[in-house]
Design a protein around this motif. Structure first.
Motif, PDB file in Angstrom:
ATOM      1  N   LEU A 294      41.159  42.761  40.198  1.00  0.00           N
ATOM      2  CA  LEU A 294      40.164  42.371  39.207  1.00  0.00           C
ATOM      3  C   LEU A 294      39.860  40.880  39.326  1.00  0.00           C
ATOM      4  CD1 LEU A 294      38.441  42.852  36.656  1.00  0.00           C
ATOM      5  CD2 LEU A 294      40.524  42.442  35.312  1.00  0.00           C
ATOM      6  N   GLY A 295      40.898  40.068  39.516  1.00  0.00           N
ATOM      7  CA  GLY A 295      40.690  38.635  39.700  1.00  0.00           C
ATOM      8  C   GLY A 295      39.823  38.335  40.908  1.00  0.00           C
ATOM      9  N   ALA A 296      40.071  39.043  42.020  1.00  0.00           N
ATOM     10  CA  ALA A 296      39.256  38.829  43.222  1.00  0.00           C
ATOM     11  C   ALA A 296      37.799  39.194  42.962  1.00  0.00           C
ATOM     12  CB  ALA A 296      39.819  39.644  44.380  1.00  0.00           C
ATOM     13  N   SER A 302      31.687  34.895  40.594  1.00  0.00           N
ATOM     14  CA  SER A 302      31.459  33.465  40.403  1.00  0.00           C
ATOM     15  C   SER A 302      30.626  32.889  41.543  1.00  0.00           C
ATOM     16  CB  SER A 302      32.791  32.729  40.305  1.00  0.00           C
ATOM     17  OG  SER A 302      32.615  31.334  40.377  1.00  0.00           O
ATOM     18  N   VAL A 303      30.968  33.264  42.769  1.00  0.00           N
ATOM     19  CA  VAL A 303      30.197  32.807  43.930  1.00  0.00           C
ATOM     20  C   VAL A 303      28.743  33.253  43.814  1.00  0.00           C
ATOM     21  CG1 VAL A 303      29.903  33.106  46.416  1.00  0.00           C
ATOM     22  CG2 VAL A 303      32.177  32.644  45.478  1.00  0.00           C
ATOM     23  N   VAL A 316      28.276  28.902  33.602  1.00  0.00           N
ATOM     24  CA  VAL A 316      28.500  30.340  33.773  1.00  0.00           C
ATOM     25  C   VAL A 316      29.346  30.600  35.011  1.00  0.00           C
ATOM     26  CG1 VAL A 316      27.385  32.572  34.152  1.00  0.00           C
ATOM     27  CG2 VAL A 316      26.354  30.908  32.585  1.00  0.00           C
ATOM     28  N   GLY A 317      28.916  30.053  36.156  1.00  0.00           N
ATOM     29  CA  GLY A 317      29.664  30.257  37.391  1.00  0.00           C
ATOM     30  C   GLY A 317      31.056  29.679  37.331  1.00  0.00           C
ATOM     31  N   GLY A 322      37.089  30.343  36.735  1.00  0.00           N
ATOM     32  CA  GLY A 322      38.354  30.211  36.030  1.00  0.00           C
ATOM     33  C   GLY A 322      38.962  31.545  35.661  1.00  0.00           C
ATOM     34  N   LEU A 323      38.137  32.505  35.235  1.00  0.00           N
ATOM     35  CA  LEU A 323      38.654  33.827  34.864  1.00  0.00           C
ATOM     36  C   LEU A 323      39.283  34.537  36.062  1.00  0.00           C
ATOM     37  CD1 LEU A 323      35.768  35.058  32.543  1.00  0.00           C
ATOM     38  CD2 LEU A 323      38.143  34.654  31.853  1.00  0.00           C
TER      39      LEU A 323
END
Length: 424
Positions: A294-296, A302-303, A316-317, A322-323
């Protein structure tokens, strides 16, 4: 001696103290990261060197990881963490003095020593698990990580007031922020020294003193799942640092003032810590593989946001960045925290923080030239293979030994009771 299955009586106090330390360390690091690249560009006169702030900060934290881990193994968490905080305090003094004199030769070593605050914050998350029950290890770790939210949201937003304070004191532009950073670091050292009693690491050994051996006996080849977890955490950290480090410079080039830069960094650091209890709960309930993957996925989003949205929507990005870091770091660190016997944990944890810091330092160092050559979009695209590494390492870190199947079970310790295999 604590009854089997019962919470350790000192765990609640330990979590409260470490949470306060995380909040104070978050202020120190939030100010440093929020304005660091601008200070380096100011004292060197070369914007291409701006990434040195994040690079040296993470390199300093990495360089202190093993010495502090060895000190913790010998003397306990209280002495080791206090020592790291005091080194960070010296770093803030050097940054204030070097910034006032306009000397990069004083400022740059200051960032190295300020890495002590980063090392303390990273090792505090492991200290939170010293007395944890296996079924709550992810949540205890994540709670302490979450408390950094207070500091890292407040910290970057103290940049402008700190600058005004510095100007009133006759200090140059940007230097006043490090007065605030120094005060937070001094409080952090005092809280650790006075209140982290009993020492959680030494207390965790009280029931099994014979299990305590020299940290040098750790052999990483004996713990492949732990190694894969370290790689997943390091790759997520490299992605985060690489993009984050040059975002203030990107926004300044786009004509934005310190207020938006500070807000963007606050959004980023809030993403890093605000939902960490959720990711800790997910790690305990649905397993480290799902949480790290999920983190990946969030890092990838984000990218995409950074590529498609304009500078006005940079928060936003950076919040998504960070999340994604938070999910991968909480899940991976939970595996590391329980991957070896208690006697070897400080050594493994120190090596994990070392690799994590070196990966971040390398990404920060590469970010400046990448920004100059390919722009902000190219910098983000360069992170795609690093994000893929997070996902692959997560799968390898959660495989059951010997059967090739994925191990995505909650880290409750119950599978170990049935199979004889230790599942962190």
């Amino acid at each position: 001696m604590t009854a089997a299955g019962a919470p350790h009586p000192s765990q609640r106090r330990t979590l409260v103290v470490l949470s306060a330390v995380q909040a104070l360390g978050g202020v120190a690091n939030g100010v440093a990261l929020g304005v660091g690249s601008l200070l380096v560009a100011q004292v060197t006169g070369r914007e291409e060197l701006a990434g040195l702030a994040a690079t040296l900060l993470t390199l300093g934290g990495a360089g202190l990881a093993l010495p502090l881990a060895r000190l913790a193994h010998r003397r306990g968490r209280r002495i080791a963490l206090t020592a790291g905080a005091l080194l960070a305090l010296v770093g803030t003094v050097l940054l204030a003095v070097g910034g006032a004199l306009g000397s990069p030769w004083i400022v740059l070593p200051g960032f190295l020593l300020l890495g002590g605050a980063m090392a303390v914050n990273l090792q505090s998350r492991f200290a939170a698990t010293d007395l944890s029950q296996p079924s709550r290890r992810g949540r205890d770790l994540a709670l302490v990580v979450w408390m950094t939210t207070i500091g890292v949201i407040v910290g970057p937003n103290l940049i402008a007031p700190g600058d005004a304070l510095g100007t009133a004191l006759g200090l140059p532009h940007l230097v006043g922020a490090y007065v605030i950073s120094g005060a937070a670091t001094a409080l952090m050292a005092a809280v650790l020294w006075l209140l982290l009693r009993p020492d959680p690491l030494l207390e965790s050994r009280a029931d099994a003193p014979a299990a305590v051996g020299p940290a040098a006996q750790l052999r990483l080849r004996d713990h492949p799942r732990a190694v894969a977890a370290v790689v997943a955490v390091a790759a997520a950290h490299a992605t985060m640092v690489g993009v984050m480090a040059l975002t203030p410079v990107h926004l300044e080039h786009a004509g934005h003032a310190l207020a938006l830069i500070g807000f963007t960094m606050s959004a980023h650091t809030a993403g890093m810590y605000a939902l960490s209890p959720v990711f800790g709960w997910l790690t305990d309930r649905v397993g480290p593989r799902a949480t790290t993957l999920l983190g990946a996925a969030i890092l990838l989003s984000s990218v995409v946001a950074n590529l498609l949205l304009g500078p006005d929507l940079a928060p936003v990005g950076l919040a998504l960045l960070g999340l994604g870091w938070s999910a991968a770091t909480v899940a991976g660190s939970t595996i590391v925290a329980g991957a070896v016997v208690p006697a070897l944990r400080p050594a493994l944890q120190g090596r994990s923080d070392l690799v994590m810091g070196l990966a971040g330092a390398a990404a920060g160092a590469a970010a400046g030239p990448l920004l100059g050559l390919a722009g902000y979009g190219g910098l983000n695209l360069a992170m795609l293979p690093v994000i893929a590494t997070v996902a692959v390492a997560a799968v390898l870190a959660t495989r059951r030994p010997g059967d090739g199947a994925g191990d995505d079970a909650p880290s409750s310790g119950r599978p170990a009771a049935r199979t004889g295999r230790r599942v962190p």
